[in-house]
Design a protein around this motif. Structure first.
Motif, PDB file in Angstrom:
ATOM      1  N   ALA A 271       0.730  -1.063  -0.006  1.00 18.37           N
ATOM      2  CA  ALA A 271       0.078   0.055  -0.167  1.00 18.37           C
ATOM      3  C   ALA A 271       0.970   1.290  -0.033  1.00 18.37           C
ATOM      4  N   PHE A 272       0.479   2.346  -0.487  1.00 17.29           N
ATOM      5  CA  PHE A 272       1.189   3.453  -0.527  1.00 17.29           C
ATOM      6  C   PHE A 272       0.552   4.760  -0.407  1.00 17.29           C
ATOM      7  N   CYS A 273       1.042   5.666  -0.008  1.00 17.73           N
ATOM      8  CA  CYS A 273       0.536   7.031   0.378  1.00 17.73           C
ATOM      9  C   CYS A 273       1.193   7.998  -0.673  1.00 17.73           C
ATOM     10  N   VAL A 274       0.058   8.155  -1.593  1.00 12.59           N
ATOM     11  CA  VAL A 274       0.871   9.129  -2.564  1.00 12.59           C
ATOM     12  C   VAL A 274      -0.127  10.505  -2.488  1.00 12.59           C
ATOM     13  N   ASN A 275       0.749  11.766  -2.407  1.00 17.02           N
ATOM     14  CA  ASN A 275       0.137  12.943  -2.284  1.00 17.02           C
ATOM     15  C   ASN A 275       0.488  13.994  -3.210  1.00 17.02           C
ATOM     16  N   ASP A 276      -0.426  14.627  -3.514  1.00 19.90           N
ATOM     17  CA  ASP A 276      -0.340  15.857  -4.676  1.00 19.90           C
ATOM     18  C   ASP A 276      -0.311  17.279  -3.746  1.00 19.90           C
ATOM     19  N   SER A 277       0.261  18.231  -4.632  1.00 25.16           N
ATOM     20  CA  SER A 277       0.235  19.763  -3.746  1.00 25.16           C
ATOM     21  C   SER A 277      -0.762  20.505  -4.450  1.00 25.16           C
ATOM     22  N   LEU A 278      -1.586  21.231  -3.884  1.00 23.25           N
ATOM     23  CA  LEU A 278      -2.484  22.215  -4.136  1.00 23.25           C
ATOM     24  C   LEU A 278      -1.876  23.207  -5.198  1.00 23.25           C
ATOM     25  N   ARG A 279      -2.522  23.876  -6.333  1.00 22.83           N
ATOM     26  CA  ARG A 279      -2.042  24.692  -7.322  1.00 22.83           C
ATOM     27  C   ARG A 279      -1.734  25.978  -6.405  1.00 22.83           C
ATOM     28  N   GLN A 280      -0.722  26.812  -6.691  1.00 18.11           N
ATOM     29  CA  GLN A 280      -0.577  28.063  -6.212  1.00 18.11           C
ATOM     30  C   GLN A 280      -1.687  29.017  -6.142  1.00 18.11           C
ATOM     31  N   ASP A 281      -2.373  28.866  -7.648  1.00 14.25           N
ATOM     32  CA  ASP A 281      -3.293  29.820  -7.897  1.00 14.25           C
ATOM     33  C   ASP A 281      -4.820  29.401  -7.459  1.00 14.25           C
ATOM     34  N   ALA A 282      -4.916  28.253  -6.847  1.00 14.71           N
ATOM     35  CA  ALA A 282      -6.318  27.605  -6.572  1.00 14.71           C
ATOM     36  C   ALA A 282      -7.087  28.549  -5.920  1.00 14.71           C
ATOM     37  N   LEU A 283      -6.581  29.009  -4.648  1.00 18.30           N
ATOM     38  CA  LEU A 283      -7.365  29.689  -3.693  1.00 18.30           C
ATOM     39  C   LEU A 283      -7.671  31.011  -4.400  1.00 18.30           C
ATOM     40  N   ALA A 284      -6.843  31.725  -4.771  1.00 19.17           N
ATOM     41  CA  ALA A 284      -7.059  32.986  -5.430  1.00 19.17           C
ATOM     42  C   ALA A 284      -8.204  32.905  -6.592  1.00 19.17           C
ATOM     43  N   THR A 285      -8.220  31.671  -7.333  1.00 17.07           N
ATOM     44  CA  THR A 285      -9.289  31.501  -8.440  1.00 17.07           C
ATOM     45  C   THR A 285     -10.640  31.143  -7.905  1.00 17.07           C
ATOM     46  N   LEU A 286     -10.560  30.104  -6.613  1.00 15.48           N
ATOM     47  CA  LEU A 286     -11.749  29.908  -6.121  1.00 15.48           C
ATOM     48  C   LEU A 286     -12.505  31.188  -5.469  1.00 15.48           C
ATOM     49  N   THR A 287     -11.596  31.931  -4.971  1.00 17.79           N
ATOM     50  CA  THR A 287     -12.357  33.201  -4.113  1.00 17.79           C
ATOM     51  C   THR A 287     -12.797  34.144  -5.094  1.00 17.79           C
ATOM     52  N   ALA A 288     -12.092  34.193  -6.408  1.00 19.84           N
ATOM     53  CA  ALA A 288     -12.663  35.051  -7.418  1.00 19.84           C
ATOM     54  C   ALA A 288     -13.979  34.361  -8.097  1.00 19.84           C
ATOM     55  N   LEU A 289     -14.210  33.027  -7.889  1.00 17.60           N
ATOM     56  CA  LEU A 289     -15.443  32.453  -8.343  1.00 17.60           C
ATOM     57  C   LEU A 289     -16.549  32.250  -7.399  1.00 17.60           C
ATOM     58  N   ASN A 290     -16.408  33.056  -5.982  1.00 20.78           N
ATOM     59  CA  ASN A 290     -16.992  32.617  -4.994  1.00 20.78           C
ATOM     60  C   ASN A 290     -18.626  32.999  -5.032  1.00 20.78           C
ATOM     61  N   GLU A 291     -19.136  33.636  -6.083  1.00 23.64           N
ATOM     62  CA  GLU A 291     -20.392  34.049  -6.465  1.00 23.64           C
ATOM     63  C   GLU A 291     -21.031  32.663  -6.884  1.00 23.64           C
ATOM     64  N   HIS A 292     -20.519  31.669  -7.299  1.00 28.69           N
ATOM     65  CA  HIS A 292     -20.950  30.515  -7.641  1.00 28.69           C
ATOM     66  C   HIS A 292     -21.018  29.239  -6.567  1.00 28.69           C
ATOM     67  N   GLN A 293     -21.709  28.253  -6.645  1.00 27.16           N
ATOM     68  CA  GLN A 293     -21.660  27.177  -5.737  1.00 27.16           C
ATOM     69  C   GLN A 293     -20.379  26.210  -6.322  1.00 27.16           C
ATOM     70  N   LEU A 294     -19.560  26.109  -5.604  1.00 27.79           N
ATOM     71  CA  LEU A 294     -18.265  25.215  -5.931  1.00 27.79           C
ATOM     72  C   LEU A 294     -18.356  23.998  -5.250  1.00 27.79           C
ATOM     73  N   VAL A 295     -18.262  23.052  -6.069  1.00 33.27           N
ATOM     74  CA  VAL A 295     -18.492  21.719  -5.635  1.00 33.27           C
ATOM     75  C   VAL A 295     -16.944  20.797  -6.162  1.00 33.27           C
ATOM     76  N   VAL A 296     -16.318  19.895  -5.440  1.00 34.67           N
ATOM     77  CA  VAL A 296     -15.412  18.964  -5.585  1.00 34.67           C
ATOM     78  C   VAL A 296     -15.806  17.681  -5.799  1.00 34.67           C
ATOM     79  N   LEU A 297     -15.595  17.142  -6.806  1.00 34.56           N
ATOM     80  CA  LEU A 297     -15.900  15.648  -7.014  1.00 34.56           C
ATOM     81  C   LEU A 297     -14.734  14.979  -7.456  1.00 34.56           C
ATOM     82  N   SER A 298     -14.224  14.049  -6.528  1.00 31.52           N
ATOM     83  CA  SER A 298     -12.988  13.458  -6.604  1.00 31.52           C
ATOM     84  C   SER A 298     -13.104  12.000  -6.521  1.00 31.52           C
TER      85      SER A 298
END
Length: 800
Positions: free
Chosen positions: A623-650
């Motif tokens: 078994a392995f723990c494989v991690n990924d890092s958040l994009r640097q501009d993810a927070l700024a992008t989602l903040t700019a889009l906060n007038e929409h409902q934001l849903v993560v499907l993973s």
């Protein structure tokens, strides 16, 4: 046409030989066997109307046309087709450059002729650019037969090359300038003459002198009417022949009505003449369409001219390490090329060796250089600013990204969104209304005995012409799409821009969308009795076949250096999107992926937060723990889009999804979803009345991307995701998404402004025209300025 001139091409006939064909019920004289063969082919196919609608003679046909047709068979060679024919599944598609097109009737003739040929699925002729897009069934008809059919009716078709785009625009611009220049020069002359008469600047001149000025004005006006305005009449004739009307119908009625009324007044030496109004009308109408033509070209060249960045030659590294210069279009996948500092990368590929900063601004709009090293993807047309790169070619020039962009952009420009369709339908109804109101206006003023009934009717026809309304939507959409293209955002269909304004929910995949997609092995767990070295060798072999970003965590230099001994060849390798991979090695079936995919009922004995599992014949090995890092501009992008409902499907575990989204303004985050469950989630949101935009990048995102109202492929998305998407972000920045919504709002606002202006103008001006308070020249100025204002307002999108 004189009997001494060829009826087909208008060149002098052969005095010693006689060539004839029965055209439009009469025997016509032709100059050579080539023209005779072409004319007979047109007649035999029932397309004689071409000779009625054409505005200029055809080009002289090849005397040896019948002998030269067999030479076209060379285009059936698969090796030759590889360069310019695109495979569309059951169909093939090609863009042709057409020689011999002289007017819009030629486009009509070609479309009618080819649409009758069995096996041709679609024909679209662009007369302005002298191009045709043809889709055909290769099992039914060959390309040489299509070109032969064109040749028989007098046109030469050859595979389109992007370099022809600019030449085509210049030819069209030259024609516009000729007509516009003639109309402008004559308008000034006629205006001086008529203004002098209207305002009595010439003093008390005799009637004979006044009549002389009328004849001069008539002489100057005639070439403007017959040459400069010819495109309007042809368009009106084609509309009427198709049993409909367009905005050129009232234009044609107004022009010829005014011209013949002035001609009658001049001949009978009584009544009013408005020759200056005719010239001004045609000049200003041509000016507005010329401005539209320039704005469309300015918008289209942003993508079409991308091909100018591709170099002609490339430095290919041969097997003996020698370097030879070859044509870039001759490069094939797996060839290796050398790119020195300052050189342009010839085609798409993967860096094998070297490090360099690459300017990708021509693709993404981002001017900061991108660092490239081994295993990084590079694209044709981008510039190597420093360092030397050894690149393995992955795509031929035909399939390179810039070529795909040009094709997709052409396809998007061809699609017609609802706003444009509504405007077109409204324009047709509006034209019918204008014609009806004009008829009623003439009837009323004639009934009350007004001498100006005819001129009042002309004013109504001119003032209410819906040219501005017809330009309102397409001009704004064209400029908006060009602006997005400049920002590294590619639209595959124009109506997606319209639908973006209705989006209230944005669903995002996690891996590769919110995260960088650069995975690393954080922790490892091995079952008792297994050899860790052998297990890692197995994972390396399994993941080497996968395109998923997680595979890169098992296929890096450190892993390879520690575990060089790989097992024997693998058989039966399969990929399950959203689940994992499997394959048979040494008669053992290995599965690697999520716990659900590996059919693990419990993982309690695994003492690490694992999210990737390896099983052999259903037995857990590692078994392995494989991690990924958040994009640097993810927070700024989602903040700019906060007038929409934001849903993560993973597809990742709920625990990992919650950990990643804890610091983000996400309304709903769901993990552990298969591709079918993602699709179901989006479908549920849509059933609740929500308009959903889905953002993803992987193969497992394709079904949900296809089901969303608007689909966006992010960054270095897979080809499958790009195929399912409506919008492709060419750059690697998520901040392009707020830009996408911003431009969509700007485009909607411009369309609303344009429609409001054009409709409002017509509503306001109509009472003045009907009541007789508006003279023809005033109507001309008002109508033309309305169109110019709409085009200018749309082009402001490009400068913002």
């Amino acid at each position: 046409m004189s009997e001494n001139l060829c009826y087909h091409c208008a060149l002098p006939n052969d005095a010693t030989h006689k060539y004839e064909a029965v055209i439009l019920g009469e025997t016509r004289q032709l100059c050579c066997p080539g023209c005779q063969a072409v004319a007979q082919a047109i007649v035999d196919n029932g397309l004689e109307d071409y000779y009625q609608f054409r505005t200029e003679p055809a080009q002289k046909s090849d005397d040896g046309i019948l002998e030269s047709l067999s030479a076209l068979n060379v285009y059936d060679d698969p090796a030759l087709q590889e360069e310019f024919v695109f495979d569309e599944g059951q169909h093939k598609q090609i863009q042709l450059t057409l020689e011999g097109i002289t007017c819009a009737a030629c486009g009509w003739l070609i479309e009618k002729q080819l649409s009758k040929v069995s096996g041709i699925a679609q024909v679209a002729v662009n007369v302005q650019e002298r191009r045709a897009l043809i889709t055909w069934e290769p099992d039914v008809i060959k390309l040489s037969q299509i070109l032969t059919t064109l040749k028989r009716i007098g046109y030469v078709g050859s595979p389109f090359h992007p370099d022809e785009h600019e030449a085509s625009y210049k030819r069209e611009q030259k024609s516009f300038i000729k007509k516009l220049g003639l109309a402008g020069i004559m308008t000034m002359q006629v205006m001086m003459l008529m203004a002098g008469l209207y305002f009595d600047w010439f003093g008390a001149i005799e009637q004979e002198t006044r009549q002389y000025f009328y004849w001069v004005a008539l002489t100057l006006t005639t070439p403007v009417v017959l040459y400069s305005g010819s495109a309007f009449y042809l368009s009106a004739l084609k509309a009427i022949s198709a049993k409909t009307v367009n905005m050129d119908v009232p234009v044609t009625l107004a022009v010829f009505g005014t011209y013949f009324a002035g001609l009658r007044s001049t001949l009978l030496e009584q009544g009013e003449v408005y020759f200056e109004s005719i010239c001004m009308f045609i000049f200003l109408l041509l000016l507005s369409r010329f401005l539209e033509h320039r704005s469309r070209h300015r918008a289209a060249q942003i993508s079409a001219n991308m091909m100018q960045y591709i170099p002609v030659s490339a430095a290919k590294i041969e097997e003996d390490d020698s370097i030879v210069q070859i044509l870039a279009k001759q490069l094939a996948p797996n060839d290796v090329v050398l790119v020195k500092p300052g050189e342009t990368i010839p085609v798409d590929g993967i860096v094998l060796d070297g490090t360099a900063a690459v300017d990708e601004s021509m693709l993404t709009g981002e001017f900061n250089p991108v660092s490239k090293s081994a295993s990084h993807v590079v694209y044709g047309g981008t510039v190597n600013q420093d360092g030397t790169l050894t690149v393995k070619v992955t795509q031929s020039l035909k399939h390179a990204l810039v070529n795909q962009i040009v094709r997709l952009q052409a396809s998007a420009m061809a699609s017609k969104p609802k706003a444009a369709q509504i405007a077109d339908n409204f324009s047709r109804y509006f034209v019918f209304s204008v014609l009806l109101i004009s008829a009623l206006t003439y009837s009323y003023w004639s009934f009350v005995g007004s001498e100006d009934a005819f001129w009042i009717t002309i004013s109504v026809l001119v003032a209410t012409c819906p040219c501005a309304l017809g330009l309102a939507t397409p001009s704004a959409l064209t400029c908006a799409m060009a602006k997005l293209n400049r920002q590294g955002i590619l639209l595959k269909r124009a109506d997606a821009l319209e639908q973006l304004n209705d989006i209230d929910t944005i669903a995002l995949d996690k891996t590769g969308t919110l995260t960088e997609g650069k995975f690393s092995l954080q922790q490892r767990w091995f079952a008792k009795g297994v050899d860790p070295v052998q297990v890692m060798a197995l994972t390396t072999l399994l993941e080497s076949r996968s395109e998923h970003p997680i595979a890169r965590a098992f296929d890096n230099d450190n892993v390879k250096s520690k575990h060089r001994t790989l097992p024997n060849t693998m058989n039966g390798f399969t990929v399950t999107p959203g689940g994992g991979i499997s394959g048979e090695i040494d008669n053992v079936v290995f599965t690697m992926g999520s716990a659900v995919f590996c059919n693990l009922s419990t993982t309690s004995k695994v003492d690490i937060p694992a999210n990737v599992f390896l099983c052999a014949d259903g037995v857990l090995m590692a078994a392995f723990c494989v991690n990924d890092s958040l994009r640097q501009d993810a927070l700024a992008t989602l903040t700019a889009l906060n007038e929409h409902q934001l849903v993560v499907l993973s597809g990742d575990t709920q625990k990992n999804v919650d950990a990643l989204t804890a610091s983000l303004p996400i309304n709903l985050a769901k993990g552990g979803l298969s591709p079918e469950q993602k699709y179901s989630q989006v479908h549920t949101l849509q059933k609740q009345g929500r308009k959903v935009m889905m953002m993803g990048d992987g193969i497992n995102d394709a079904p949900v991307l296809a089901s969303a109202d608007v689909a966006v492929a992010v960054g270095n998305a897979t080809d499958v995701a790009k195929t399912a998407a409506d919008v492709i972000l060419l750059g690697d920045s998520l901040l392009s998404v707020p830009t996408l919504f911003s431009v969509a709002k700007q485009a909607k606002r411009k369309i609303q402004q344009n429609i409001a202006w054009s409709v409002g103008y017509n509503i306001i001006i109509l009472p003045f025209a009907v009541s007789g308070l508006l003279s023809p020249w005033m109507a001309v100025v008002g109508m033309s300025l309305s169109s110019i204002i709409v085009v200018t307002n749309s082009t402001r999108l490009l400068s913002k």
